[in-house]
Each structure stands twice: as structure tokens, then as C-alpha cells.
Design a protein around this motif. Structure first.
Motif, PDB file in Angstrom:
ATOM      1  N   PHE A 100      -0.512   8.158   4.881  1.00 15.25           N
ATOM      2  CA  PHE A 100      -1.570   7.769   3.924  1.00 15.25           C
ATOM      3  C   PHE A 100      -2.437   8.975   3.582  1.00 15.25           C
ATOM      4  CE2 PHE A 100      -1.259   3.184   3.502  1.00 15.25           C
ATOM      5  CZ  PHE A 100      -0.504   2.829   4.602  1.00 15.25           C
ATOM      6  N   CYS A 108      -8.644  -3.325  12.868  1.00 18.43           N
ATOM      7  CA  CYS A 108      -8.049  -1.995  12.960  1.00 18.43           C
ATOM      8  C   CYS A 108      -8.562  -1.177  11.784  1.00 18.43           C
ATOM      9  CB  CYS A 108      -6.526  -2.063  12.904  1.00 18.43           C
ATOM     10  SG  CYS A 108      -5.784  -0.419  12.864  1.00 18.43           S
ATOM     11  N   PHE A 165      -0.460   7.211   9.410  1.00 18.76           N
ATOM     12  CA  PHE A 165       0.687   8.069   9.064  1.00 18.76           C
ATOM     13  C   PHE A 165       1.155   7.764   7.638  1.00 18.76           C
ATOM     14  CE2 PHE A 165       1.213  10.368  12.853  1.00 18.76           C
ATOM     15  CZ  PHE A 165       0.933   9.540  13.917  1.00 18.76           C
ATOM     16  N   ASP A 193      -2.875  -7.724   6.975  1.00 19.11           N
ATOM     17  CA  ASP A 193      -2.954  -6.377   6.422  1.00 19.11           C
ATOM     18  C   ASP A 193      -3.649  -6.501   5.059  1.00 19.11           C
ATOM     19  OD1 ASP A 193      -0.482  -3.695   6.294  1.00 19.11           O
ATOM     20  OD2 ASP A 193      -2.511  -3.799   5.448  1.00 19.11           O
ATOM     21  N   ASN A 197      -6.290  -6.044   9.778  1.00 15.18           N
ATOM     22  CA  ASN A 197      -5.695  -4.713   9.752  1.00 15.18           C
ATOM     23  C   ASN A 197      -5.965  -4.107   8.385  1.00 15.18           C
ATOM     24  OD1 ASN A 197      -4.124  -2.445   9.980  1.00 15.18           O
ATOM     25  ND2 ASN A 197      -2.228  -3.519   9.501  1.00 15.18           N
ATOM     26  N   ASP A 243      -6.572   3.938  13.887  1.00 13.25           N
ATOM     27  CA  ASP A 243      -5.221   4.281  13.435  1.00 13.25           C
ATOM     28  C   ASP A 243      -5.289   5.513  12.545  1.00 13.25           C
ATOM     29  OD1 ASP A 243      -2.572   2.329  11.861  1.00 13.25           O
ATOM     30  OD2 ASP A 243      -2.832   4.494  12.035  1.00 13.25           O
ATOM     31  N   THR A 282       0.844  -1.205   0.000  1.00 12.27           N
ATOM     32  CA  THR A 282       0.000   0.000   0.000  1.00 12.27           C
ATOM     33  C   THR A 282       0.876   1.251   0.000  1.00 12.27           C
ATOM     34  OG1 THR A 282      -0.089  -0.207   2.391  1.00 12.27           O
ATOM     35  CG2 THR A 282      -1.981  -1.043   1.158  1.00 12.27           C
ATOM     36  N   VAL A 342      -6.140  -0.940   5.972  1.00 12.56           N
ATOM     37  CA  VAL A 342      -5.753   0.456   5.741  1.00 12.56           C
ATOM     38  C   VAL A 342      -6.879   1.233   5.055  1.00 12.56           C
ATOM     39  CG1 VAL A 342      -3.287  -0.063   5.623  1.00 12.56           C
ATOM     40  CG2 VAL A 342      -4.643  -0.012   3.516  1.00 12.56           C
ATOM     41  N   PHE A 383      -3.604   2.293  17.226  1.00  7.48           N
ATOM     42  CA  PHE A 383      -2.643   1.521  16.448  1.00  7.48           C
ATOM     43  C   PHE A 383      -1.826   2.552  15.674  1.00  7.48           C
ATOM     44  CE2 PHE A 383      -2.312  -2.636  13.912  1.00  7.48           C
ATOM     45  CZ  PHE A 383      -1.315  -2.210  13.074  1.00  7.48           C
TER      46      PHE A 383
END
Ligand SMILES: Nc1nc2[nH]c(SCC(=O)O)nc2c(=O)[nH]1
Length: 277
Positions: A190, A137, A188, A96, A115, A185, A62, A117, A215
Motif C-alpha cells: 500500500f 487494525c 504491504f 475490511d 480492519n 499493520d 483496495t 486499511v 497484523f
């Protein structure tokens, strides 16, 4: 607050270290090193020996500009590794992924955390996460990896990140995911400039007041390079500084490449916090 990760209970009032295990050929700092399940297992074993409570297995890079991977490719990369680690090691296997089918399959194979994103943004992801029964997350991202770093813009980055995450919480709780299975989360790197990342780090404790474990993932990221001028494999000191700040501000999970070093930094914070005043 104790959270159950697929049968492994961990205290989210403490700060735990998550070791990164990228099983993708193009991840920015260790791309292609851990593509074989047996090699991935060796790396995971080493990170657990160094004190990792979680191992994060990601099959789709990612990084900014990364191209999406097909479902079958992601399944082929992730499932054998999740199955092997979940069977061989006493660790929470985090996956992830943003892909519903990967969430379902890896939960069956012993994963203990989803997880994502993309904060369960893909079609079917909310339903898959609820069906998996696993904690999730939810991370903030502005845009998509292909374009998120083109022109990140916010009126107030913390207010907008918080609003996005609370909106996602409302959606997933309404769909049946209990509050005690949600972590948040700020994401950071992104869809953030260096200034946005620093503003989020500075007021990370404000995210904590939303009531969910935090997170944090900043390990080796470009924000550290922008601050220090260091190349990707020379960012450990800066990464430890962020880990220490995040631990002090109440983060529950730190996602890092360098496990024992981060475990030691967290031990210093915990020792200080544990001593009587
Ligand atoms: N939850 C969460 N998951 C992540 N996956 C990556 S992959 C890109 C990289 O390691 O630079 N970063 C993060 C992060 O910050 N938070």
C-alpha cells in the motif's frame, strides 16, 4: 495478551490465520466468486474448517487503481455476509472497511474486528470505531489506492510507517479506543516499492516494540510476483515464506487466501518456539 473480539477471546501472543473473503466483483485474485451470501458462507465455513480464526469480509476492493464504492453498495455487499457468518460459524468476523456506517452496522450484526486499511482516516471513522466497541487494525497506506503505487517515496520506510501508526494510535486512544483494542499493520503493497516492502518485512520485529499486536497481509500480492515472476494464483510458496518470516518475527494475525497451508506453516514455527531449549 488476550484480546476480546466481539465476545471471542484470542491470545495475541500466538499467531492466528485470517481467511480472506472478498465480496467484491473486482478483487484482484478471486474477484466476483463469493458475491452471494450463501456462497460466501460456504467459503467461510471451509476456511474455518481449515483452521482460520478470523474471516475478513471486504466489500470495497483496495487494490491499486480500485475505484471507491458507494455506501449503499458496500453495505449491501458486506452486511448480509457478516450477519450470516457471525450467526452460523464460530469464528471472528473481521470487516475490511474504511466506512463509518459499515463499521457501526456490521458491529451490530456480530462482527468482531474492524480492519481499516485507511487507519480510521475517513470522516467519522474514529468515532464509529470507538462507538462499535470493537478492536481495530490500523494499517499504514501512503496515498490512496487510486495513486499509491505511482511513486512511493520514503526517507526511512520503517521510521515513517512507525511514526504514522503511532500518530494514529495517539488519535484513536485520545478518542476513547483503549490500547488493548488496537492492532498495527505496516500495509504491504500500500504505497510501497518492492524494496520498501522487503525493508518492512526485514525489520517487522521493530514494529512489535510499539507494544501492539501485529497484523500482516502479503498473500498473493504483487511483491511476491516481483520476487518470483509468478502469476497471482501461483504465489502460494512465496506467500508461505512471508507467513513464516512474519510468524517468526512475532505477527499475531496473518491475512491470507490459502488457509490450511498457512496454518501448517505457522504450526511449524509454533512447534519450534514451543520446544524447550
Ligand atoms: N490489515 C490489512 N488489510 C488488508 N486488506 C488488503 S486488500 C488488498 C490485498 O489483499 O491485496 N490487504 C490488507 C493488508 O495487507 N492488511
Amino acid at each position: 495478551m488476550i484480546m476480546d473480539f466481539g465476545g471471542r477471546a484470542l491470545d495475541m501472543g500466538r499467531c492466528h490465520v485470517m481467511g480472506i473473503l472478498n465480496v467484491t466483483p473486482d478483487s484482484f485474485s478471486d474477484g466476483g466468486r463469493f458475491n452471494r451470501p450463501d456462497i460466501a458462507l460456504m467459503h467461510a465455513r471451509e476456511m474455518v474448517a481449515q483452521g482460520a480464526a478470523f474471516v475478513d469480509v471486504g466489500g470495497e476492493s483496495t487494490r491499486p487503481g480500485a475505484a471507491p464504492v458507494s455506501l449503499q453498495v458496500e453495505l449491501d455487499r458486506v452486511c448480509p455476509v457478516v450477519e450470516l457468518i457471525a450467526r452460523e460459524l464460530d469464528v471472528v468476523v473481521s470487516v475490511d472497511t474504511s466506512t463509518p456506517e459499515v463499521m457501526i452496522e456490521t458491529a451490530k450484526l456480530g462482527a468482531g474486528l474492524i480492519n481499516d486499511v485507511r487507519a480510521l482516516g475517513r470522516d467519522g471513522a474514529v468515532e464509529a470505531a470507538v462507538a462499535s466497541g470493537l478492536p481495530v487494525c490500523l494499517m499504514h497506506m501512503q496515498g490512496q489506492p487510486t495513486d499509491m503505487q505511482d511513486r512511493p517515496q520514503y526517507q526511512s520506510v520503517m521510521r515513517e510507517v512507525s511514526a504514522f501508526l503511532m500518530d494514529r494510535v495517539r488519535v484513536v486512544e485520545a478518542a476513547g479506543l483503549p490500547a488493548e483494542k488496537i492492532l498495527l499493520d505496516p500495509g504491504f503493497g500500500f504505497g510501497k516499492t518492492l524494496e520498501h516492502n522487503l525493508q518492512l518485512l526485514a525489520v517487522l520485529d521493530r514494529l512489535k516494540v510499539l507494544g501492539y499486536p501485529l497484523f500482516v497481509g502479503a498473500s498473493r500480492k504483487s511483491m511476491l510476483g516481483q520476487i518470483t515472476g509468478r502469476d497471482v494464483n501461483e504465489r502460494l510458496p512465496a506467500g508461505l515464506a512471508v507467513a513464516t518470516i512474519a510468524a517468526l518475527k512475532g505477527a499475531s494475525i496473518l491475512r491470507v487466501h490459502d488457509v490450511w497451508e498457512t496454518v501448517d506453516a505457522v504450526k511449524v514455527v509454533s512447534a519450534m518456539e514451543g520446544v524447550g531449549q
